[in-house]
Design a protein around this motif. Sequence first.
Motif, short mmCIF file in Angstrom:
data_model
loop_
_atom_site.label_atom_id
_atom_site.label_comp_id
_atom_site.label_asym_id
_atom_site.label_seq_id
_atom_site.Cartn_x
_atom_site.Cartn_y
_atom_site.Cartn_z
N ALA A 50 -92.41 17.45 16.65
CA ALA A 50 -92.45 18.88 16.36
C ALA A 50 -91.05 19.46 16.51
O ALA A 50 -90.28 19.02 17.37
N THR A 51 -90.75 20.45 15.69
CA THR A 51 -89.43 21.10 15.72
C THR A 51 -89.56 22.48 16.36
O THR A 51 -90.47 23.24 16.03
N ALA A 75 -88.75 12.34 23.53
CA ALA A 75 -87.33 12.30 23.17
C ALA A 75 -87.02 13.52 22.33
O ALA A 75 -87.90 14.12 21.72
N VAL A 76 -85.75 13.93 22.32
CA VAL A 76 -85.34 15.09 21.55
C VAL A 76 -84.13 14.73 20.70
O VAL A 76 -83.23 14.02 21.14
N THR A 77 -84.16 15.19 19.45
CA THR A 77 -83.05 15.02 18.52
C THR A 77 -82.49 16.39 18.18
O THR A 77 -83.24 17.31 17.82
N LEU A 78 -81.18 16.56 18.30
CA LEU A 78 -80.56 17.85 18.06
C LEU A 78 -79.98 17.91 16.66
O LEU A 78 -79.18 17.08 16.26
N ASP A 79 -80.42 18.91 15.90
CA ASP A 79 -79.87 19.18 14.59
C ASP A 79 -79.65 20.69 14.55
O ASP A 79 -79.13 21.25 15.50
N ALA A 80 -80.05 21.37 13.50
CA ALA A 80 -80.01 22.83 13.52
C ALA A 80 -81.00 23.36 14.54
O ALA A 80 -80.77 24.38 15.18
N TYR A 84 -88.57 17.42 18.95
CA TYR A 84 -89.13 16.62 20.03
C TYR A 84 -90.13 15.61 19.47
O TYR A 84 -90.91 15.93 18.56
N CYS A 85 -90.10 14.40 20.02
CA CYS A 85 -91.02 13.35 19.59
C CYS A 85 -91.51 12.56 20.80
O CYS A 85 -90.82 12.48 21.82
N ALA A 163 -93.79 22.84 22.72
CA ALA A 163 -93.87 23.32 24.09
C ALA A 163 -94.38 22.23 25.03
O ALA A 163 -93.91 22.09 26.17
N SER A 164 -95.34 21.41 24.55
CA SER A 164 -95.88 20.35 25.40
C SER A 164 -94.89 19.20 25.59
O SER A 164 -94.99 18.44 26.55
N LEU A 165 -93.94 19.06 24.66
CA LEU A 165 -92.96 17.98 24.74
C LEU A 165 -91.65 18.42 25.38
O LEU A 165 -90.77 17.59 25.60
#
Length: 214
Positions: A50-51, A75-80, A84-85, A163-165
Motif C-alpha cells: 500500500a502507498t 518493508a518500505v520503499t521511498l519514492d514520491a 509499504y509491503c 497504517a497497519s504496515l
Amino acid sequence: MATLRNPLEPMSTAVKGAVALIAAVVLVTLLAAPFVNVTVLGIGGDSVCATDQATTVGAGKNPFPDDIRPAPGAAVTLDAHPRYCTDDPSALQGLLSAAHVVGPLVYFLGALVLAVRLIQGAERQGLYTVQTAGRLRVLGWWMLGGSVFAAVTSSVTETSIAASLSGDGGILAASGLWMWDVPFTAIFAGLGLLTFARIMRIGAGMREDLAGTV
C-alpha cells in the motif's frame, strides 16, 4: 437506398467485446487454477502493499527518514510517496487488500451489466421509449454515485493497509476519506447520461402524444 447504420454503435460492439474478454479471462483462470498459484482479488497472494498518499518524500532526504518506519515484518520503499509491503500479511490485511480491488471491480461490472441491459432493451423496444430512458437514467446514476463510492473505498482501504504496515503510527486510516482522487471523467459521464435520459424521456412522451393524435 443507403443502409441504415445501427444507432447503438460503437457502444454495442465495445460492451459485447468487454463481456467476451471478461468471460475469456475467467475461463482461462478457472482452467489454470489447478496447475498454478492463482490470486483472486488480492487473496492468496504472497504479499500485500500500500502507498501512503498523504506523505510526500522530498528530494535530498535521507533514504530512511526518522518519521517513516515500517512495522516489524514489513518493508518500505521511498519514492514520491512511501510504499509499504509485507510478505506475511495478516488476515485483516488480506481482506483490506481484497476490498481495495473489489470496490472498483464491482463498479466496473455493475456499469457493464447496466450497459448490456440498456443495449438489449433498446434493441427490443427502440431508442425513444420510456423504458430505454429509464435504463439510461439508472446507468447514469450508477456511474455518478458508483464511481465516487469506488474511489472512496479504494482510498480508505489502501490508507488502512499503509497504517497497519507503518511502525510510527503517523498514518491515520480515516485520512482516506478526504485523500481520494475525484473521478471527474466518470462523474461528468454520469451527468451526461442523466441529461440524455431526460431528453429521451421527453422525446418518448412527445412521440406517444403524436401517435395518439394521428
